[in-house]
Write an enzyme that holds these catalytic residues in place. Sequence first.
Site, PDB file in Angstrom:
ATOM      1  N   ARG A 123       0.756  -1.064   0.060  1.00 30.55           N
ATOM      2  CA  ARG A 123      -0.115   0.111   0.057  1.00 30.55           C
ATOM      3  C   ARG A 123       0.890   1.196   0.181  1.00 30.55           C
ATOM      4  O   ARG A 123       2.089   1.095  -0.146  1.00 30.55           O
ATOM      5  CB  ARG A 123      -0.991  -0.146   1.021  1.00 30.55           C
ATOM      6  CG  ARG A 123      -1.798  -1.152   1.131  1.00 30.55           C
ATOM      7  CD  ARG A 123      -2.925  -1.092   1.985  1.00 30.55           C
ATOM      8  NE  ARG A 123      -3.881  -2.510   1.888  1.00 30.55           N
ATOM      9  CZ  ARG A 123      -4.332  -2.969   2.953  1.00 30.55           C
ATOM     10  NH1 ARG A 123      -4.479  -2.863   4.241  1.00 30.55           N
ATOM     11  NH2 ARG A 123      -5.071  -4.017   2.752  1.00 30.55           N
ATOM     12  N   LYS A 171       7.247  -9.629  -0.823  1.00 27.55           N
ATOM     13  CA  LYS A 171       6.968  -8.074  -1.152  1.00 27.55           C
ATOM     14  C   LYS A 171       7.666  -7.726  -2.640  1.00 27.55           C
ATOM     15  O   LYS A 171       7.061  -6.838  -3.484  1.00 27.55           O
ATOM     16  CB  LYS A 171       7.937  -7.207  -0.090  1.00 27.55           C
ATOM     17  CG  LYS A 171       8.033  -5.814  -0.609  1.00 27.55           C
ATOM     18  CD  LYS A 171       6.793  -5.057  -0.561  1.00 27.55           C
ATOM     19  CE  LYS A 171       7.135  -3.495  -0.867  1.00 27.55           C
ATOM     20  NZ  LYS A 171       5.930  -2.695  -1.182  1.00 27.55           N
TER      21      LYS A 171
HETATM   22  P1  NAD Z   1      12.334   8.072   2.171  1.00 31.87           P
HETATM   23  O1  NAD Z   1      13.418   8.288   1.287  1.00 31.87           O
HETATM   24  O2  NAD Z   1      11.224   8.919   2.087  1.00 31.87           O
HETATM   25  O3  NAD Z   1      12.751   7.899   3.496  1.00 31.87           O
HETATM   26  C1  NAD Z   1      13.887   7.175   4.138  1.00 31.87           C
HETATM   27  C2  NAD Z   1      14.747   7.926   5.259  1.00 31.87           C
HETATM   28  O4  NAD Z   1      15.650   7.249   5.257  1.00 31.87           O
HETATM   29  C3  NAD Z   1      15.048   9.557   4.842  1.00 31.87           C
HETATM   30  O5  NAD Z   1      14.596  10.349   5.627  1.00 31.87           O
HETATM   31  C4  NAD Z   1      16.644   9.340   4.978  1.00 31.87           C
HETATM   32  O6  NAD Z   1      17.320  10.543   5.435  1.00 31.87           O
HETATM   33  C5  NAD Z   1      16.744   8.003   6.236  1.00 31.87           C
HETATM   34  N1  NAD Z   1      18.088   7.437   5.923  1.00 31.87           N
HETATM   35  C6  NAD Z   1      18.732   6.882   4.769  1.00 31.87           C
HETATM   36  N2  NAD Z   1      20.004   6.452   5.230  1.00 31.87           N
HETATM   37  C7  NAD Z   1      19.823   6.521   6.713  1.00 31.87           C
HETATM   38  C8  NAD Z   1      20.779   6.146   7.800  1.00 31.87           C
HETATM   39  N3  NAD Z   1      21.889   5.164   7.232  1.00 31.87           N
HETATM   40  N4  NAD Z   1      20.559   6.338   9.021  1.00 31.87           N
HETATM   41  C9  NAD Z   1      19.327   6.818   9.453  1.00 31.87           C
HETATM   42  N5  NAD Z   1      18.510   7.573   8.326  1.00 31.87           N
HETATM   43  C10 NAD Z   1      18.807   7.240   6.948  1.00 31.87           C
HETATM   44  O7  NAD Z   1      11.635   6.457   2.062  1.00 31.87           O
HETATM   45  P2  NAD Z   1      10.529   5.999   2.172  1.00 31.87           P
HETATM   46  O8  NAD Z   1       9.304   6.388   1.162  1.00 31.87           O
HETATM   47  O9  NAD Z   1      10.041   6.286   3.659  1.00 31.87           O
HETATM   48  O10 NAD Z   1      10.622   4.473   1.900  1.00 31.87           O
HETATM   49  C11 NAD Z   1      11.469   3.593   3.029  1.00 31.87           C
HETATM   50  C12 NAD Z   1      11.317   1.946   2.559  1.00 31.87           C
HETATM   51  O11 NAD Z   1       9.868   1.846   2.257  1.00 31.87           O
HETATM   52  C13 NAD Z   1      11.992   1.720   1.127  1.00 31.87           C
HETATM   53  O12 NAD Z   1      12.689   0.689   1.135  1.00 31.87           O
HETATM   54  C14 NAD Z   1      10.637   1.946   0.031  1.00 31.87           C
HETATM   55  O13 NAD Z   1      11.003   1.019  -1.151  1.00 31.87           O
HETATM   56  C15 NAD Z   1       9.680   1.253   1.155  1.00 31.87           C
HETATM   57  N6  NAD Z   1       8.371   1.699   0.795  1.00 31.87           N
HETATM   58  C16 NAD Z   1       8.108   3.000   0.409  1.00 31.87           C
HETATM   59  C17 NAD Z   1       6.575   2.803   0.033  1.00 31.87           C
HETATM   60  C18 NAD Z   1       6.043   4.366  -0.288  1.00 31.87           C
HETATM   61  O14 NAD Z   1       4.885   4.589  -0.870  1.00 31.87           O
HETATM   62  N7  NAD Z   1       6.803   5.646  -0.236  1.00 31.87           N
HETATM   63  C19 NAD Z   1       5.713   2.057   0.294  1.00 31.87           C
HETATM   64  C20 NAD Z   1       6.213   0.699   0.468  1.00 31.87           C
HETATM   65  C21 NAD Z   1       7.254   0.517   0.721  1.00 31.87           C
END
Ligand code: NAD
Length: 293
Positions: A123, A171
């Site tokens: 989602r 996933k």
């Molecule tokens: P995002 O880029 O918005 O957030 C990632 C966060 O991680 C950022 O705030 C970044 O600063 C932080 N970060 C990166 N490296 C770091 C580290 N070493 N230590 C601490 N913080 C760190 O990404 P998102 O959209 O929240 O997605 C996160 C995960 O969820 C991904 O694997 C994505 O594929 C998955 N996902 C996303 C969605 C979506 O709709 N956005 C849906 C399902 C799954």
Amino acid sequence: MAEIAFIGLGTMGLPMARNLLRGGHTVAGFDLNPEALAQHRRHGGTVTASAAEAAQGATFVFTMLPTGADIRSALFDPGGAVEGMTSETLVIDMSTIHPGECDRLRADLAARSIAMIDAPVGRSSAHAHSGELLIMAGGEPDDLERARPLLALLGDPIVDCGGPGMGARLKIVNNFMSIGLNVLTAEALTLAEASGLEVPLTIEVLSGTAAGQGHMQTTYPAKALAGDLTPGFMVALAAKDLRLALELGAELQVPLAVGQAAQGPYQQALDAGRGGLDWSAIYLMVRELAGLD
Ligand code: NAD
């Protein structure tokens, strides 16, 4: 009350951490982005200067980070979360990462007597806000049960995918299909519009056939999965209709890349003398090519 560390307060992680806070838990957040930390603080969370500090004293350490490399870095680099963990800590990774990397992370944590479950989500970010994610969980049964009350604050259903690493695998399979279907859907609706059809009417009609209802709901259970390949609709006729669509697309200059790619398996089935079988025989052919019985 569970003491929680949440590493990765981005699009998904920030609202998920907020739902854990709303559940009455304390949540120590860490993110490389100071603005994300400020937001988490505004939501009532505590913020830390390192992943290690966040994990200090935490029973559960969530990671919601872009890639497997980011998780490895957040866990194992100097100042990483493992420095604050004990054998009582459970790592709950909810990111979308390669299953092999998920397995390696679990093994590297296990070498330090730390358990991990993979619990990636389906989602969207809107569901992360509303606490309605679909959670695909993989892990030892005891670990899943420990995590379940917290996961329940983040989504529903929580699907036990069948063991460690299986959430990560499901996933990827899910996203493979929905991402591929996105292009096929775009191609079909563009072909409709370029042909002079109304798009809403097209959607209505396709919603009543295997096109919109999906083969998993319609043809596969009725035919291939039931062991019946007598033709409801023949491979040869499906190949003919695919060719018609590609010809129409070429005339109308509609790019049909996924449609063209689909010609390969149909031709393969025809070449193997399977043109007279039900079109769901394509599924069995792909399984054979993958070396599955
Ligand atoms: P995002 O880029 O918005 O957030 C990632 C966060 O991680 C950022 O705030 C970044 O600063 C932080 N970060 C990166 N490296 C770091 C580290 N070493 N230590 C601490 N913080 C760190 O990404 P998102 O959209 O929240 O997605 C996160 C995960 O969820 C991904 O694997 C994505 O594929 C998955 N996902 C996303 C969605 C979506 O709709 N956005 C849906 C399902 C799954």
